[in-house]
Motif scaffolding. Structure first.
Motif, mmCIF file in Angstrom:
data_model
loop_
_atom_site.group_PDB
_atom_site.id
_atom_site.type_symbol
_atom_site.label_atom_id
_atom_site.label_comp_id
_atom_site.label_asym_id
_atom_site.label_seq_id
_atom_site.Cartn_x
_atom_site.Cartn_y
_atom_site.Cartn_z
ATOM 1 N N ASN A 1 47.088 34.213 28.279
ATOM 2 C CA ASN A 1 45.909 33.661 28.933
ATOM 3 C C ASN A 1 45.544 34.583 30.081
ATOM 4 O O ASN A 1 46.188 34.570 31.129
ATOM 5 N N LEU A 2 44.536 35.401 29.892
ATOM 6 C CA LEU A 2 44.125 36.398 30.885
ATOM 7 C C LEU A 2 42.841 35.932 31.566
ATOM 8 O O LEU A 2 41.839 35.645 30.889
ATOM 9 N N ASN A 3 42.863 35.848 32.893
ATOM 10 C CA ASN A 3 41.710 35.372 33.658
ATOM 11 C C ASN A 3 41.349 36.372 34.753
ATOM 12 O O ASN A 3 42.229 36.936 35.400
ATOM 13 N N TYR A 4 40.043 36.546 34.928
ATOM 14 C CA TYR A 4 39.557 37.389 36.022
ATOM 15 C C TYR A 4 38.273 36.768 36.561
ATOM 16 O O TYR A 4 37.368 36.414 35.793
ATOM 17 N N LYS A 5 38.222 36.630 37.865
ATOM 18 C CA LYS A 5 37.037 36.067 38.497
ATOM 19 C C LYS A 5 36.648 36.912 39.706
ATOM 20 O O LYS A 5 37.492 37.278 40.510
ATOM 21 N N LEU A 6 35.375 37.185 39.796
ATOM 22 C CA LEU A 6 34.812 37.953 40.900
ATOM 23 C C LEU A 6 33.705 37.134 41.531
ATOM 24 O O LEU A 6 32.853 36.577 40.837
ATOM 25 N N SER A 7 33.742 37.050 42.841
ATOM 26 C CA SER A 7 32.706 36.309 43.562
ATOM 27 C C SER A 7 32.258 37.116 44.764
ATOM 28 O O SER A 7 33.076 37.623 45.531
ATOM 29 N N SER A 8 30.956 37.231 44.912
ATOM 30 C CA SER A 8 30.370 37.934 46.045
ATOM 31 C C SER A 8 29.325 37.027 46.679
ATOM 32 O O SER A 8 28.403 36.561 45.999
ATOM 33 N N SER A 9 29.497 36.746 47.960
ATOM 34 C CA SER A 9 28.573 35.830 48.631
ATOM 35 C C SER A 9 28.039 36.442 49.906
ATOM 36 O O SER A 9 28.724 37.192 50.597
ATOM 37 N N VAL B 1 31.090 38.356 51.806
ATOM 38 C CA VAL B 1 32.468 38.183 51.356
ATOM 39 C C VAL B 1 32.558 38.458 49.861
ATOM 40 O O VAL B 1 31.746 37.955 49.078
ATOM 41 N N THR B 2 33.547 39.251 49.477
ATOM 42 C CA THR B 2 33.831 39.505 48.064
ATOM 43 C C THR B 2 35.283 39.147 47.793
ATOM 44 O O THR B 2 36.178 39.564 48.523
ATOM 45 N N ARG B 3 35.501 38.368 46.751
ATOM 46 C CA ARG B 3 36.868 37.950 46.420
ATOM 47 C C ARG B 3 37.104 38.083 44.926
ATOM 48 O O ARG B 3 36.226 37.763 44.105
ATOM 49 N N GLN B 4 38.314 38.538 44.564
ATOM 50 C CA GLN B 4 38.711 38.678 43.182
ATOM 51 C C GLN B 4 39.991 37.889 42.929
ATOM 52 O O GLN B 4 40.901 37.913 43.736
ATOM 53 N N ILE B 5 40.025 37.172 41.816
ATOM 54 C CA ILE B 5 41.203 36.413 41.419
ATOM 55 C C ILE B 5 41.556 36.803 39.987
ATOM 56 O O ILE B 5 40.714 36.730 39.089
ATOM 57 N N ALA B 6 42.777 37.239 39.765
ATOM 58 C CA ALA B 6 43.220 37.638 38.429
ATOM 59 C C ALA B 6 44.570 37.003 38.141
ATOM 60 O O ALA B 6 45.419 36.889 39.039
ATOM 61 N N SER B 7 44.768 36.561 36.916
ATOM 62 C CA SER B 7 46.038 35.970 36.534
ATOM 63 C C SER B 7 46.306 36.242 35.055
ATOM 64 O O SER B 7 45.370 36.406 34.261
#
Length: 437
Positions: free
Chosen positions: A356-364, A429-435
Motif C-alpha cells: 500500500n503506497l501512499n503519497y500526498k502533497l499539499s501546498s497552501s 506552506v508545503t507539506r508532503q506525506i509518504a507511507s
C-alpha cells in the motif's frame, strides 16, 4: 444353494465395480467475486457428508466425487455457495463477501477485532455517513456523528480548523488534542508554522473513513500520544475494474448571521448631546458608519476535485487533484490550497504480497486577517468616516494626536477597516506525506 450364493456374490461385485467406476476427480478454483483474488483455505465439502478438502494458496482444489454430488463451498466472511457436479470435471466458484459478518469486524490501528471483544471505545464512520456541504477541513466531515467526540469550530477563518475532544481531556496544562494517523502515518499534533490547522492540509475529498478510538490498546501502540484518543484517517484507494474518472465542483456563499447589537450614529449623537459637555459634542462627526458592515463580507468558496482510479493487471491505483479557494466572512481572510494524492496497491509474488503506497502533497497560501478588527468594530465611533484627508495610516481616519510619538491618541481604538487592510500576514506552506505498508 451354492450356485445362488455364487451368483449373488458376482452380482454384488458387478454393482460395486459400477459404483466405483462412477467416482471421479473434480478440480476447480475458488475466488473473490469482487476482485477475482484467490481464496486460500476455503472449505470444499460434499453435501450431506464430512468428506471434503480446502483450497491451496492459489485457490485451487481437487476432490473425488460421484455423479449427482453437490459441493458446498464456504470461507470466513463470505456467503456459502453450492455447486452441482453432474458431468462436470472442472468447477470454478466465486464467493461474495458477507455484509453481516463484515459489520462485526472493526479495523483498528493495531489490526482487526470483533466489536464484542473490544474493551475500549471504537467508532468507524465511512464516507456514506459524512456531513455534506462546504467542507474545507477533514474533521468537519464527522462533526456531530460520533458520540463522545466534541468538534468545535475555532472561528470563521478559512482553514482555521476545530478543537477536537474525545470523551473529555486528560490534562490540565498539556495538549488535549487527539493523535491523528493518516494511512498509518502519525501526524505531529504540535501544528505547522504558518498554518492554523495541520488537518487543513488534507483534502477531505480524498478521505474514505474515520476510526475514532480511545482505549488502553491504542495507548500501548502509540504511547502517551494516544492518551487523548486516536483518529485514524483512511484515504480512498483504487479498485479493480475499468478506469473511472470523477470530477466534482462546489461553490458556496457564507454570511455573518448575526452582528453585535451596538448603538448607531444617531443614537450616539443623542446620548452625547443629552449628557456630554461642549468638548465631547465637538468630537462628534457627521457620518453614519456601520463598522461591522465595513469589516464583514460575503465569503465565497470554490472547491474543485478530479480523480482517476482503476487497476492495471496487478495494481489498483488512484490519482487525485484538488483545488480550494476560500475567503472568510472577515475581509482579507483567504485560503488557497492545492492537493495531490497518489495511491498504489501492487500485488507481487503471485498475489502473496500486497503493498500500500501512499503519497500526498499539499501546498497552501493563507492570508490571516487581524481578528482585533472585530472588537474594534463594536466600539469605534459610528459618527466618523472611513477615510481622512491625510495620507497617514494608509488614508484611514484615526484619532490623531499631534503630541503623541505614534500620532494616535492613547487608549483609543483603531479604525477597524484600516486594521484589516494594512495588515499583511501571509504564509505559504508545503507539506508532503509518504507511507509504504
Amino acid at each position: 444353494m451354492n450356485m445362488k450364493k455364487t451368483l449373488a456374490a458376482m452380482l454384488f461385485a458387478i454393482i460395486s465395480i459400477s459404483v466405483y467406476a462412477q467416482d471421479r476427480t473434480v478440480t476447480g478454483k475458488v475466488t473473490d467475486a469482487k476482485d477475482g483474488a484467490p481464496l486460500v483455505a476455503a472449505s470444499v465439502t460434499i453435501k450431506g457428508t464430512k468428506k471434503g478438502t480446502t483450497t491451496a494458496a492459489d485457490g485451487t482444489f481437487s476432490i473425488k466425487v460421484s455423479n449427482g454430488t453437490t459441493l458446498v463451498i464456504s470461507s470466513l466472511n463470505y456467503v456459502t455457495k453450492e455447486a452441482a457436479i453432474d458431468s462436470k470435471n472442472v468447477v470454478n466458484v466465486s464467493l461474495s463477501q458477507s455484509a453481516d459478518q463484515l459489520n462485526d469486524v472493526v479495523v483498528i490501528g493495531y489490526g482487526t477485532a470483533r466489536k464484542k471483544d473490544l474493551t475500549g471505545s471504537v467508532v468507524n464512520v465511512s464516507s456514506k455517513d459524512f456531513n455534506s456541504g462546504a467542507i474545507s477541513t477533514p474533521e468537519q466531515l464527522i462533526a456531530g456523528k460520533v458520540a463522545g467526540v466534541s468538534i468545535t469550530s475555532n472561528n470563521g477563518a478559512p482553514g482555521s480548523g476545530s478543537t477536537i475532544r474525545i470523551r473529555g481531556g486528560a490534562s490540565l496544562n498539556a495538549s488535549n488534542d487527539p493523535l491523528i494517523v493518516i494511512d498509518g502515518m502519525p501526524i505531529d499534533g504540535g501544528g505547522i508554522s504558518g498554518q492554523a490547522n495541520a488537518l487543513a492540509l488534507i483534502n477531505p475529498n480524498d478521505i474514505e473513513s474515520f476510526s475514532v478510538l480511545k482505549d488502553a490498546s491504542a495507548s500501548a501502540i502509540y504511547g502517551a500520544r494516544a492518551s487523548n484518543g486516536v483518529i485514524l484517517i483512511t484515504t480512498k484507494k483504487g479498485k479493480r475494474g475499468a478506469m473511472k474518472v470523477d470530477f466534482s465542483t462546489q461553490f458556496s456563499l457564507a454570511n455573518v448571521s448575526k452582528k453585535a447589537d451596538v448603538f448607531n450614529a444617531e443614537e450616539i449623537k443623542k446620548i452625547v448631546r443629552s449628557n456630554g459637555n461642549s468638548t465631547y459634542q465637538s468630537l462628534l462627526g457627521g457620518f453614519k458608519t456601520d463598522w461591522q458592515d465595513q469589516i464583514y463580507q460575503t465569503a465565497l468558496s470554490y472547491d474543485n476535485n478530479v480523480s482517476v482510479s482503476g487497476a492495471t493487471k496487478n495494481m489498483p491505483y488512484r490519482f487525485s487533484l484538488g483545488n480550494l479557494d476560500q475567503t472568510g466572512v472577515l475581509k482579507t481572510d483567504e485560503l488557497k490550497r492545492t492537493t495531490v494524492g497518489v495511491n498504489l496497491n501492487p500485488s507481487l509474488l503471485d498475489n502473496h504480497l500486497t503493498l500500500n503506497l501512499n503519497y500526498k502533497l499539499s501546498s497552501s497560501s493563507t492570508r490571516f486577517a487581524d481578528q482585533g478588527a472585530i472588537g474594534s468594530a463594536t466600539s469605534y465611533d459610528p459618527t466618523q468616516g472611513i477615510y481622512s484627508a491625510s495620507k497617514r495610516f494608509g488614508g484611514y481616519w484615526e484619532w490623531f494626536d499631534p503630541n503623541s510619538s505614534t500620532g494616535l491618541k492613547s487608549l483609543s481604538p483603531k479604525n477597524p477597516l484600516g486594521l484589516l487592510m494594512q495588515n499583511n500576514d501571509n504564509s505559504n506552506v508545503t507539506r508532503q506525506i509518504a507511507s509504504a505498508l
